[in-house]
Write an enzyme that holds these catalytic residues in place. Structure first.
Site, PDB file in Angstrom:
ATOM      1  N   ASP A 253       0.832  -1.199   0.000  1.00 57.92           N
ATOM      2  CA  ASP A 253       0.000   0.000   0.000  1.00 57.92           C
ATOM      3  C   ASP A 253       0.872   1.256   0.000  1.00 57.92           C
ATOM      4  O   ASP A 253       1.758   1.402   0.844  1.00 57.92           O
ATOM      5  CB  ASP A 253      -0.887  -0.042   1.249  1.00 57.92           C
ATOM      6  CG  ASP A 253      -2.153   0.764   1.108  1.00 57.92           C
ATOM      7  OD1 ASP A 253      -2.220   1.626   0.223  1.00 57.92           O
ATOM      8  OD2 ASP A 253      -3.080   0.523   1.909  1.00 57.92           O
TER       9      ASP A 253
ATOM     10  N   ASP B  94     -10.651   3.292  -1.780  1.00 62.90           N
ATOM     11  CA  ASP B  94     -11.222   2.208  -0.985  1.00 62.90           C
ATOM     12  C   ASP B  94     -12.723   2.083  -1.211  1.00 62.90           C
ATOM     13  O   ASP B  94     -13.433   3.082  -1.326  1.00 62.90           O
ATOM     14  CB  ASP B  94     -10.978   2.447   0.505  1.00 62.90           C
ATOM     15  CG  ASP B  94      -9.516   2.296   0.882  1.00 62.90           C
ATOM     16  OD1 ASP B  94      -8.725   1.834   0.041  1.00 62.90           O
ATOM     17  OD2 ASP B  94      -9.164   2.641   2.023  1.00 62.90           O
TER      18      ASP B  94
END
Length: 509
Positions: free
Chosen positions: A273, A333
């Site tokens: 990430d 997200d």
């Protein structure tokens, strides 16, 4: 602001300042005349993490009239902010994350920022010169070179990820019970093989610089052995920055060391990430920074699926394969809502040409079974992820699934569309509230999904001439009712419920 030079009179002075400000505000006609400006440098202090570090973020904001812009930098991430203020109330959006919903919402109260959304249990006050992050030694990213494919993920990866449901409340015992449930629920037999631990497993580094798990995961190698004994694979999470998005220790300056550690533990999947790498590098460094870990993983000799999580930044679909990645996020997200789910899948259209065996566009994890959408909406969610050849990573509590959730996640006919070896991605054609997605399949047939985006039921018609088949329709099957249907006069029509879907597999003679 009024300041007192008489420290011994501190309490009375503070009372006097508040009194003066209150009466000043009451004396003016416009509420905005009393508003406190957001301009300045603010520090947000959060809770202490399992690794002993205190969560902290620095906000630098500039207000001009009702407009606000600036940036926020935390241990785990950095992002530009833009928004508006009305009186003392503000709403700020995260620019790079393409957020359609505000990232930070709150009010200026007594010289502090009081949040009603974003950052959780943080206290935000004006920053002092001492409020800063340690300076990191800058490491120049490596020169670009194309990495060979690792031969993994020839169909979209399937499994489970901890974040959507558990977030930081994940530990060794929970992961073990999830693995047990993946076997008993037949998820494993349906193809869901990866059990992926997301953020918050990380501890600190030992004297030799080796990353250690925190107290929630006392023995990662033993956990991997348990997962493998169930016929499953174990995934883990890190970041190319100094800290993960949650503020835990990440892989900056330790890429090769961490890759070796992951391999020694028996890890089979790495989600990597961007997070705090944004505080070190500009977005034009995405490719070489990700290449560094891709190269490190290949050097271990262990087959480890490499998943990039960069929110769709930097046209990742064009170079993800070159850095050894098997999948890459094309969106921000996902949330457990119709708006979020549809918004994420719509962003797959421009990336469609780049999907194929070993390299997949990733619109984020599945929210099926988490309870904030209807069963019709969850069937649409599963159908669309199958049509765009997305990874199928469940994010619900599979230890306690309703029969409806099981029927959606374990629909083998829909899973077969997602796992089709041709690896082509569907793209939509919109007609009012109806959106039609057509996906070519390896055997010459096609999958066609018609989604009703509207609030009322609608009649959907599929025309065989639009399906690019090699001949007339020989067979058509509804993959949710598990029943064959008939094309009459070259068309098939059916009612589709609000936010529902009809998903067909159509074969030619």
């Amino acid at each position: 602001m009024i300041r007192s030079n008489q420290r011994s009179e501190g309490t009375r002075t503070k009372f006097a300042v508040v009194t003066i400000l209150v009466f000043a505000c009451l004396a003016v006609l416009s509420a905005t005349s009393c508003a406190q400006s957001l301009t300045g440098r603010w520090v947000a202090i959060g809770p202490t993490l399992e690794n002993g570090e205190v969560q902290k973020a620095i906000l630098e904001l500039t207000q001009s009239g009702t407009d606000v812009e600036g940036k926020i930098a935390a241990l785990g991430y950095g992002v530009s902010l833009k928004g508006t203020v009305s009186g003392n109330h503000f709403e700020l959006f995260a620019v790079e994350w393409n957020g359609k919903d505000p990232f930070l919402v709150g009010d200026v109260v007594k010289g502090e920022l009081r949040l009603s959304k974003g950052l959780g249990h943080y206290t935000i006050r004006p920053a002092t010169p001492a409020d800063s992050f340690p300076k990191l030694a800058y490491l120049e990213p490596p020169a670009l070179h194309k990495l060979p494919p690792n031969g993994l993920a020839l169909t979209p990866p399937m499994g489970w990820n901890s974040w959507n449901l558990f977030k930081s409340k994940i530990d060794d015992q929970t992961v073990r019970t999830i693995a047990d449930a993946m076997v008993s629920s037949r998820m494993r037999d349906a193809g869901y093989l990866y059990v992926n631990i997301d953020d918050t497993w990380e501890g600190v580094r030992d004297a030799q610089g080796n990353i250690q798990p925190n107290h929630k995961f006392p023995d990662m190698k033993a956990l991997a052995s348990y997962i493998h004994s169930k016929g499953l694979k174990l995934g883990i999470y890190s970041s190319p920055g100094s800290h993960t998005c949650g503020g835990y220790t990440a892989s900056y300056a330790h890429e090769e060391q961490d890759a070796k550690t992951f391999a020694a533990w028996g890890i089979d999947y790495l989600k990597y990430d961007w997070c705090s790498a944004a505080n070190i590098y500009k977005n034009d460094a995405l490719q070489p920074v990700y290449q560094k870990m891709g190269s490190a993983l290949l050097a271990t000799g262990r087959p480890i699926v490499f998943s990039l999580c960069e929110g769709g930044l930097g046209n990742v679909e064009r170079w993800g394969t070159d850095v050894g990645a098997n999948l890459w996020r094309t969106t921000g997200d996902i949330g457990d809502s119709w708006k979020s789910m549809i918004g994420n899948v719509e962003q797959q259209v421009k990336t469609a040409p780049y999907a194929g065996p070993g390299h997949w566009n990733d619109p984020d994890m599945l929210e099926i079974g988490n309870g904030h959408m209807t069963d019709d909406e969850y069937r649409t969610h599963m159908s669309l992820w199958a049509l765009v050849a997305a990874p199928l990573l469940a994010g619900n509590d599979i230890r306690n699934m309703t029969e409806a959730t099981k029927a959606i996640l374990l629909n083998m006919e829909v899973i077969a569309i997602d796992q089709d070896p041709l690896g082509r991605q569907a793209s939509p054609v919109k007609n009012g509230d109806l959106e039609t997605w057509i996906k070519p399949l390896a055997n010459g047939s096609v999958a066609v999904g018609v989604v009703n985006l509207g609030p009322t039921a609608a009649m959907a018609t599929v025309n065989a001439n639009d399906l690019n088949l090699s001949g007339a329709v020989e067979k058509a099957r509804d993959l949710w009712t598990h029943a064959d249907v008939q094309f009459k006069g070259g068309t098939y029509s059916t009612m589709v419920s609000p936010h529902g879907v009809v998903l067909l597999k159509v074969s030619a003679k």
